[in-house]
Design a protein around this motif. Sequence first.
Motif, PDB file in Angstrom:
ATOM      1  N   CYS A 179       0.710  -1.264  -0.068  1.00  0.00           N
ATOM      2  CA  CYS A 179       0.102   0.214   0.136  1.00  0.00           C
ATOM      3  C   CYS A 179       1.033   1.196  -0.010  1.00  0.00           C
ATOM      4  O   CYS A 179       2.130   1.136   0.324  1.00  0.00           O
ATOM      5  CB  CYS A 179      -0.953   0.005   1.111  1.00  0.00           C
ATOM      6  N   VAL A 180       0.317   2.434  -0.413  1.00  0.00           N
ATOM      7  CA  VAL A 180       0.978   3.619  -0.614  1.00  0.00           C
ATOM      8  C   VAL A 180       0.257   4.705   0.459  1.00  0.00           C
ATOM      9  O   VAL A 180      -1.008   5.014   0.116  1.00  0.00           O
ATOM     10  CB  VAL A 180       1.004   4.176  -1.857  1.00  0.00           C
ATOM     11  N   VAL A 181       0.878   5.348   1.003  1.00  0.00           N
ATOM     12  CA  VAL A 181       0.332   6.487   1.852  1.00  0.00           C
ATOM     13  C   VAL A 181       0.924   8.061   1.428  1.00  0.00           C
ATOM     14  O   VAL A 181       2.183   7.966   1.045  1.00  0.00           O
ATOM     15  CB  VAL A 181       0.618   6.164   3.365  1.00  0.00           C
ATOM     16  N   ASP A 182       0.274   8.719   1.888  1.00  0.00           N
ATOM     17  CA  ASP A 182       0.841  10.200   1.747  1.00  0.00           C
ATOM     18  C   ASP A 182       1.779  10.688   2.608  1.00  0.00           C
ATOM     19  O   ASP A 182       1.286  11.532   3.590  1.00  0.00           O
ATOM     20  CB  ASP A 182      -0.579  11.134   1.462  1.00  0.00           C
ATOM     21  N   THR A 183       3.091  10.136   2.695  1.00  0.00           N
ATOM     22  CA  THR A 183       3.921  10.782   3.792  1.00  0.00           C
ATOM     23  C   THR A 183       5.474  10.647   3.124  1.00  0.00           C
ATOM     24  O   THR A 183       5.338   9.810   2.107  1.00  0.00           O
ATOM     25  CB  THR A 183       3.811  10.040   5.220  1.00  0.00           C
ATOM     26  N   SER A 184       6.224  11.011   3.920  1.00  0.00           N
ATOM     27  CA  SER A 184       7.767  11.118   3.447  1.00  0.00           C
ATOM     28  C   SER A 184       8.450   9.892   3.951  1.00  0.00           C
ATOM     29  O   SER A 184       7.902   9.257   4.866  1.00  0.00           O
ATOM     30  CB  SER A 184       8.356  12.583   3.773  1.00  0.00           C
ATOM     31  N   HIS A 185       9.725   9.805   3.829  1.00  0.00           N
ATOM     32  CA  HIS A 185      10.431   8.594   3.990  1.00  0.00           C
ATOM     33  C   HIS A 185      10.458   8.633   5.440  1.00  0.00           C
ATOM     34  O   HIS A 185      10.123   7.567   6.259  1.00  0.00           O
ATOM     35  CB  HIS A 185      11.699   8.697   3.526  1.00  0.00           C
ATOM     36  N   THR A 186      10.918   9.654   6.062  1.00  0.00           N
ATOM     37  CA  THR A 186      11.175   9.823   7.675  1.00  0.00           C
ATOM     38  C   THR A 186       9.512   9.618   8.325  1.00  0.00           C
ATOM     39  O   THR A 186       9.353   9.142   9.318  1.00  0.00           O
ATOM     40  CB  THR A 186      11.802  10.830   8.144  1.00  0.00           C
ATOM     41  N   GLY A 187       8.749  10.387   7.601  1.00  0.00           N
ATOM     42  CA  GLY A 187       7.290  10.387   8.207  1.00  0.00           C
ATOM     43  C   GLY A 187       6.426   8.932   8.138  1.00  0.00           C
ATOM     44  O   GLY A 187       5.746   9.040   9.104  1.00  0.00           O
ATOM     45  N   LEU A 188       7.304   8.114   7.674  1.00  0.00           N
ATOM     46  CA  LEU A 188       6.620   6.564   7.645  1.00  0.00           C
ATOM     47  C   LEU A 188       6.465   6.085   9.210  1.00  0.00           C
ATOM     48  O   LEU A 188       5.706   5.579   9.670  1.00  0.00           O
ATOM     49  CB  LEU A 188       7.189   5.809   6.969  1.00  0.00           C
ATOM     50  N   LEU A 189       7.687   6.854   9.888  1.00  0.00           N
ATOM     51  CA  LEU A 189       7.716   6.313  11.417  1.00  0.00           C
ATOM     52  C   LEU A 189       6.613   7.030  12.331  1.00  0.00           C
ATOM     53  O   LEU A 189       6.611   6.823  13.410  1.00  0.00           O
ATOM     54  CB  LEU A 189       9.015   6.643  11.934  1.00  0.00           C
ATOM     55  N   PHE A 190       6.119   8.024  11.889  1.00  0.00           N
ATOM     56  CA  PHE A 190       5.361   9.005  12.566  1.00  0.00           C
ATOM     57  C   PHE A 190       3.769   8.957  12.127  1.00  0.00           C
ATOM     58  O   PHE A 190       3.003   9.453  12.983  1.00  0.00           O
ATOM     59  CB  PHE A 190       5.716  10.409  12.839  1.00  0.00           C
ATOM     60  N   SER A 191       3.648   8.229  11.176  1.00  0.00           N
ATOM     61  CA  SER A 191       2.213   8.577  10.745  1.00  0.00           C
ATOM     62  C   SER A 191       1.071   7.260  11.475  1.00  0.00           C
ATOM     63  O   SER A 191       1.633   6.439  11.645  1.00  0.00           O
ATOM     64  CB  SER A 191       2.060   7.993   9.377  1.00  0.00           C
ATOM     65  N   PRO A 192       0.003   8.004  11.698  1.00  0.00           N
ATOM     66  CA  PRO A 192      -0.938   7.114  12.524  1.00  0.00           C
ATOM     67  C   PRO A 192      -1.271   5.967  11.595  1.00  0.00           C
ATOM     68  O   PRO A 192      -1.830   4.936  11.985  1.00  0.00           O
ATOM     69  CB  PRO A 192      -1.921   7.896  13.324  1.00  0.00           C
ATOM     70  N   ASP A 193      -1.638   6.382  10.462  1.00  0.00           N
ATOM     71  CA  ASP A 193      -2.053   5.413   9.201  1.00  0.00           C
ATOM     72  C   ASP A 193      -0.974   4.192   9.272  1.00  0.00           C
ATOM     73  O   ASP A 193      -1.550   3.252   8.946  1.00  0.00           O
ATOM     74  CB  ASP A 193      -2.100   6.232   7.848  1.00  0.00           C
ATOM     75  N   VAL A 194      -0.009   4.655   9.135  1.00  0.00           N
ATOM     76  CA  VAL A 194       1.318   3.460   8.962  1.00  0.00           C
ATOM     77  C   VAL A 194       1.285   2.499  10.227  1.00  0.00           C
ATOM     78  O   VAL A 194       1.170   1.312   9.947  1.00  0.00           O
ATOM     79  CB  VAL A 194       2.562   4.028   8.797  1.00  0.00           C
ATOM     80  N   ALA A 195       0.910   3.030  11.425  1.00  0.00           N
ATOM     81  CA  ALA A 195       1.107   2.254  12.513  1.00  0.00           C
ATOM     82  C   ALA A 195      -0.248   1.067  12.605  1.00  0.00           C
ATOM     83  O   ALA A 195      -0.226   0.051  12.654  1.00  0.00           O
ATOM     84  CB  ALA A 195       0.947   3.007  13.986  1.00  0.00           C
ATOM     85  N   LEU A 196      -1.381   1.725  12.184  1.00  0.00           N
ATOM     86  CA  LEU A 196      -2.725   1.088  11.924  1.00  0.00           C
ATOM     87  C   LEU A 196      -2.437  -0.012  10.931  1.00  0.00           C
ATOM     88  O   LEU A 196      -2.826  -1.292  11.135  1.00  0.00           O
ATOM     89  CB  LEU A 196      -3.794   1.947  11.551  1.00  0.00           C
ATOM     90  N   HIS A 197      -1.965   0.195   9.760  1.00  0.00           N
ATOM     91  CA  HIS A 197      -1.894  -0.626   8.654  1.00  0.00           C
ATOM     92  C   HIS A 197      -0.994  -1.671   9.095  1.00  0.00           C
ATOM     93  O   HIS A 197      -0.852  -3.034   8.653  1.00  0.00           O
ATOM     94  CB  HIS A 197      -1.549   0.099   7.641  1.00  0.00           C
ATOM     95  N   THR A 198       0.244  -1.342   9.974  1.00  0.00           N
ATOM     96  CA  THR A 198       1.311  -2.279  10.288  1.00  0.00           C
ATOM     97  C   THR A 198       0.683  -3.356  11.227  1.00  0.00           C
ATOM     98  O   THR A 198       0.867  -4.552  10.881  1.00  0.00           O
ATOM     99  CB  THR A 198       2.382  -1.642  10.881  1.00  0.00           C
ATOM    100  N   GLY A 199      -0.165  -3.106  12.161  1.00  0.00           N
ATOM    101  CA  GLY A 199      -0.615  -3.881  13.012  1.00  0.00           C
ATOM    102  C   GLY A 199      -1.959  -4.832  12.263  1.00  0.00           C
ATOM    103  O   GLY A 199      -1.737  -5.900  12.691  1.00  0.00           O
TER     104      GLY A 199
END
Length: 228
Positions: A179-199
């Motif tokens: 999947c692709v999200v609207d964030t930068s490379h470093t921003g992947l570590l801080f995005s709530p979307d990313v954490a949600l999809h990771t879990g």
Amino acid sequence: MTEHVILLHGLWMRGFALAMLHRRMIEQGFRVHRFDYMSVANSQERILARLHKRMQLLAEDSVSVHLVGHSLGGLLALQVCHEEGELPAGRIVCLGSPLMGSAAARGFARWGRGSEVLLGHNRELLEKGFGQWSGPREVGMIAGRSPIGLGAVLASIEGEHDGTVAVEETRLPGLADHCVVDTSHTGLLFSPDVALHTGRFLRQGSFAMGAGAPSKIGSAPPSSVSSG
């Protein structure tokens, strides 16, 4: 039984950079551990040996030991699961990892010995990546597409990218989901979307909403995510 998650940071980072993702994964009910390593100074063999041992120790009281790796950390997660030796069950989520090889890393190679200082012992892995994934673990990828980062200044990155890694560099054949999200490379570590999809992927092997997946973490706008 416990589900453990080991977080791996990327190049030029240390474990403290994973603090926000660490907290959000705990909120989803995982036992979370940050794997800290010297990304340039340590040899790849030493890093993988330590990670392998950590996974085996955590397996003693768990049903699974998952790996979540940002950038270089994702490459190392796949590499350790290619190594010989018994490992516990679990899944892998990569965050902006150039699994097909990094144009930015190849750009650094033009600096000669300077690239060895910057990329260290993981230079070849960063430059070449993998041809495909055929390992025993399901692997999910979350890529970013906000083009803000040093990599875009130092190298020509084709197509959508997160400022460091192109989306196409993350599309390794054999992935279970992408999947692709609207964030930068470093921003992947801080995005709530990313954490949600990771879990969600760690629990069900897919980024799609399913039974038993947490419904939200903070405020995660669903419109910012697209499947790939």
